[in-house]
Design a protein around this motif. Structure first.
Motif, PDB file in Angstrom:
ATOM      1  N   LEU A  52       0.812  -1.221   0.000  1.00 43.47           N
ATOM      2  CA  LEU A  52       0.000   0.000   0.000  1.00 43.47           C
ATOM      3  C   LEU A  52       0.845   1.270   0.000  1.00 43.47           C
ATOM      4  O   LEU A  52       0.336   2.354  -0.279  1.00 43.47           O
ATOM      5  N   GLN A  53       2.127   1.152   0.310  1.00 45.19           N
ATOM      6  CA  GLN A  53       2.982   2.334   0.392  1.00 45.19           C
ATOM      7  C   GLN A  53       3.084   3.084  -0.934  1.00 45.19           C
ATOM      8  O   GLN A  53       3.411   4.260  -0.950  1.00 45.19           O
ATOM      9  N   SER A  54       2.780   2.416  -2.027  1.00 48.57           N
ATOM     10  CA  SER A  54       2.855   3.087  -3.318  1.00 48.57           C
ATOM     11  C   SER A  54       1.651   4.006  -3.561  1.00 48.57           C
ATOM     12  O   SER A  54       1.667   4.827  -4.467  1.00 48.57           O
ATOM     13  N   ARG A  55       0.633   3.892  -2.725  1.00 50.23           N
ATOM     14  CA  ARG A  55      -0.551   4.749  -2.876  1.00 50.23           C
ATOM     15  C   ARG A  55      -0.341   6.037  -2.089  1.00 50.23           C
ATOM     16  O   ARG A  55       0.134   6.012  -0.963  1.00 50.23           O
ATOM     17  N   ASP A  56      -0.719   7.135  -2.689  1.00 49.14           N
ATOM     18  CA  ASP A  56      -0.596   8.406  -1.974  1.00 49.14           C
ATOM     19  C   ASP A  56      -1.959   9.077  -1.805  1.00 49.14           C
ATOM     20  O   ASP A  56      -2.045  10.256  -1.494  1.00 49.14           O
ATOM     21  N   ASP A  57      -3.013   8.308  -2.014  1.00 48.59           N
ATOM     22  CA  ASP A  57      -4.359   8.881  -1.953  1.00 48.59           C
ATOM     23  C   ASP A  57      -5.102   8.537  -0.665  1.00 48.59           C
ATOM     24  O   ASP A  57      -6.237   8.952  -0.489  1.00 48.59           O
ATOM     25  N   LEU A  58      -4.492   7.785   0.238  1.00 46.74           N
ATOM     26  CA  LEU A  58      -5.177   7.382   1.457  1.00 46.74           C
ATOM     27  C   LEU A  58      -4.817   8.294   2.628  1.00 46.74           C
ATOM     28  O   LEU A  58      -3.681   8.768   2.734  1.00 46.74           O
ATOM     29  N   HIS A  59      -5.783   8.495   3.492  1.00 47.10           N
ATOM     30  CA  HIS A  59      -5.620   9.346   4.667  1.00 47.10           C
ATOM     31  C   HIS A  59      -6.379   8.692   5.818  1.00 47.10           C
ATOM     32  O   HIS A  59      -7.461   8.146   5.614  1.00 47.10           O
ATOM     33  N   CYS A  60      -5.821   8.757   7.009  1.00 51.21           N
ATOM     34  CA  CYS A  60      -6.461   8.152   8.172  1.00 51.21           C
ATOM     35  C   CYS A  60      -6.751   9.204   9.236  1.00 51.21           C
ATOM     36  O   CYS A  60      -5.855   9.938   9.650  1.00 51.21           O
ATOM     37  N   SER A  61      -8.002   9.245   9.664  1.00 54.68           N
ATOM     38  CA  SER A  61      -8.419  10.073  10.795  1.00 54.68           C
ATOM     39  C   SER A  61      -8.803   9.125  11.919  1.00 54.68           C
ATOM     40  O   SER A  61      -9.537   8.153  11.688  1.00 54.68           O
ATOM     41  N   ILE A  62      -8.318   9.385  13.122  1.00 59.45           N
ATOM     42  CA  ILE A  62      -8.670   8.558  14.274  1.00 59.45           C
ATOM     43  C   ILE A  62      -9.368   9.435  15.295  1.00 59.45           C
ATOM     44  O   ILE A  62      -8.812  10.434  15.750  1.00 59.45           O
ATOM     45  N   LEU A  63     -10.593   9.063  15.637  1.00 59.41           N
ATOM     46  CA  LEU A  63     -11.295   9.710  16.739  1.00 59.41           C
ATOM     47  C   LEU A  63     -10.916   8.965  18.000  1.00 59.41           C
ATOM     48  O   LEU A  63     -10.982   7.720  18.045  1.00 59.41           O
ATOM     49  N   ALA A  64     -10.503   9.689  19.039  1.00 60.64           N
ATOM     50  CA  ALA A  64     -10.001   9.039  20.250  1.00 60.64           C
ATOM     51  C   ALA A  64     -10.213   9.920  21.472  1.00 60.64           C
ATOM     52  O   ALA A  64     -10.426  11.133  21.350  1.00 60.64           O
ATOM     53  N   SER A  65     -10.132   9.289  22.636  1.00 59.62           N
ATOM     54  CA  SER A  65     -10.126   9.980  23.930  1.00 59.62           C
ATOM     55  C   SER A  65      -9.085   9.290  24.797  1.00 59.62           C
ATOM     56  O   SER A  65      -8.981   8.059  24.771  1.00 59.62           O
ATOM     57  N   ASP A  66      -8.351  10.066  25.555  1.00 61.52           N
ATOM     58  CA  ASP A  66      -7.257   9.482  26.324  1.00 61.52           C
ATOM     59  C   ASP A  66      -7.714   8.553  27.441  1.00 61.52           C
ATOM     60  O   ASP A  66      -7.000   7.649  27.846  1.00 61.52           O
ATOM     61  N   TRP A  67      -8.935   8.704  27.935  1.00 59.54           N
ATOM     62  CA  TRP A  67      -9.437   7.930  29.058  1.00 59.54           C
ATOM     63  C   TRP A  67      -9.945   6.550  28.668  1.00 59.54           C
ATOM     64  O   TRP A  67     -10.205   5.699  29.520  1.00 59.54           O
TER      65      TRP A  67
END
Length: 190
Positions: A52-67
């Motif tokens: 997958l490293q050859s792809r430059d069109d992917l983006h990851c968003s992570i929703l998180a809370s520290d608790w």
């Protein structure tokens, strides 16, 4: 408000992974560190992610809370998978982005971590989380009962669901294989 399939209004507004970890309260960071330290690529296949490293069109968003205990266990694994695949990651603290988490509810709730993989324009390919499907099954069952907090059996059934979730996670890091497997399969299909 954009649809749940377009997050272009959020892309680029999150925190870097290191900034999120730095902002974690020390007590919660300490709870996450053993799960982070337990992760090793020796236990997981990397070939599909490296492709997958050859792809430059992917983006990851992570929703998180520290608790959140699921964040403590799964966030480090999610980040490692995305790094191995060469996918940029940004983190959104769920309490600061209620409209974002509302678009990606799990079984009606705002459970985290929630992974959202999109293209560079914000078109969502998939979301994942807060935990692997096998670990999530007891919560799915509990939610299927349709109980409310006023029902006599609500507290007992909820406790049973969480006991089963903790049991399925186990005391070691074997569950991390499920996270890697599920995310890898979803990324391959994107």
């Amino acid at each position: 408000m954009p649809s749940a399939f377009d997050i272009s209004d959020k892309t680029g507004q999150g925190l870097a992974v290191d900034d999120f970890v730095e902002r974690m309260r020390p007590t919660y960071r300490e709870k996450m560190e053993p799960w982070q330290a337990a992760f090793s690529w020796n236990h997981h296949p990397e070939d599909k992610l490296l492709a997958l490293q050859s792809r430059d069109d992917l983006h990851c968003s992570i929703l998180a809370s520290d608790w959140c205990g699921d964040v403590h266990r799964n966030f480090p694994v999610i980040v490692e998978v995305m790094r191995k695949a060469g996918i940029p990651v940004e983190v959104f603290i769920q309490e600061d982005h209620p409209d974002f988490i509302d678009q990606f509810r799990t079984l009606g709730g705002t459970s985290v971590p929630k992974v959202i993989v999109s293209d560079e324009h914000g078109k969502v390919y998939f979301s994942w989380g807060p935990r692997p499907a096998f670990v999530q099954e007891p919560m799915k069952y509990f939610k299927s009962l349709g109980l409310t907090e006023n029902d006599e059996s609500y507290a007992d059934e909820r406790s049973a669901a969480y006991e089963s979730i903790f049991s399925r996670y186990g005391d070691d890091a074997d569950y991390q294989r499920l996270v890697v497997y599920e995310l890898t399969n979803l990324l391959e299909q994107s």
